[in-house]
Design a protein around this motif. Structure first.
Motif, short mmCIF file in Angstrom:
data_model
loop_
_atom_site.label_atom_id
_atom_site.label_comp_id
_atom_site.label_asym_id
_atom_site.label_seq_id
_atom_site.Cartn_x
_atom_site.Cartn_y
_atom_site.Cartn_z
N SER A 218 0.82 -1.21 0.00
CA SER A 218 0.00 0.00 0.00
C SER A 218 0.86 1.26 0.00
CB SER A 218 -0.94 0.00 1.22
OG SER A 218 -1.79 -1.12 1.20
N ILE A 219 1.87 1.29 0.85
CA ILE A 219 2.74 2.45 0.93
C ILE A 219 3.52 2.63 -0.36
CG2 ILE A 219 4.72 3.47 2.11
CD1 ILE A 219 2.07 3.62 3.65
N HIS A 228 4.58 10.51 -5.74
CA HIS A 228 5.55 10.58 -6.83
C HIS A 228 6.99 10.74 -6.30
CE1 HIS A 228 2.21 10.91 -9.58
NE2 HIS A 228 1.75 11.97 -8.93
N THR A 229 7.31 9.83 -5.40
CA THR A 229 8.67 9.84 -4.85
C THR A 229 9.11 8.39 -4.68
OG1 THR A 229 10.05 10.60 -3.04
CG2 THR A 229 7.85 9.85 -2.45
N GLY A 230 10.40 8.20 -4.46
CA GLY A 230 10.91 6.86 -4.26
C GLY A 230 11.46 6.69 -2.87
#
Length: 233
Positions: A218-219, A228-230
């Protein structure tokens, strides 16, 4: 049977419903005819600690919100992850669970969202159409009459008159309309429960196919689609 719900400090009919559940529990839990066979509880202050004990101990998770209201949330995913079978409508998270675990491992009942919309269009909640279900179903009528005649309120017929009036003249969430389907699926559930191997197989498949609902997945999904990050490390 354990009931759980959100707090309802400003919702009069919800508070009446909570009170009724507790009074039904009081009557049932003191009835010698069902002693050792049936108990009803409505735990107060439902929290993580209670959930950690309650969820793994659950055989059947009832998520019976009206289709289209998105009232069936992520709590039932936790039950499926821990081996409980689900009985529910096509609402909210129920839809996702049924898709993942398989329709044959999920107890579905009730109207679909289009059927709910069509019944609203007929004036179900404005023309008192719920009364027709009450009149046609002896079991439903008997249950509501017990509430109305004071069986669960020490003989006081006024205690739940507003609740009964709402059921018979509005019933916005169409509880009466879905009642017979609910009772029919309960018969199917009882038949399945009598077959321990079948029930166990369904429970194992629920666990095996519920990995999609893990917090890690989910995260990761939130990171990619919404934030929109890694990973930061």
């Amino acid at each position: 049977i354990v009931f759980g719900a959100k707090a309802a400090p400003g919702y009069y009919l919800a508070k009446q419903t909570i009170q009724l559940i507790n009074n039904v529990a009081r009557v049932i839990n003191n009835d010698p005819d069902v002693k050792g066979k049936l108990n009803v509880y409505f735990p107060w202050n439902y929290n993580i600690e209670l959930a950690m004990n309650l969820i793994p101990a659950t055989d059947l998770d009832e998520q019976i919100s009206q289709a289209g209201k998105e009232a069936s949330g992520t709590g039932n995913m936790k039950f499926a992850l821990n081996g409980a079978l689900t009985v529910g409508t096509l609402d909210g998270a129920n839809v996702e669970i049924r898709e993942r675990v398989g329709a044959e491992n999920f107890f579905l009942f009730g109207m679909t969202e289009p059927e709910v919309s069509a019944l609203y269009a007929k004036g179900y909640d404005t023309k008192g159409l719920s009364r027709e279900y009450y009149e046609k179903d002896p079991q439903l009528k008997a249950a509501i009459d017990m509430v109305a005649d004071g069986t669960f309120s020490d003989g006081d017929k006024d205690t739940y008159k507003d609740l009964v009036n709402d059921w018979l003249n509005k019933d916005y969430f169409m509880t009466l309309a879905d009642f017979r389907a609910y009772m029919d699926i309960q018969a199917q559930i009882e038949e399945t429960y009598r077959d321990p191997m079948k029930w166990s197989r369904m429970a194992v498949l629920n666990v095996a196919n519920s990995g999609y609902f893990s917090s890690d997945r989910s995260i990761e999904d939130y990171l990619e689609r919404i934030w929109h990050t890694g990973p930061l490390a």
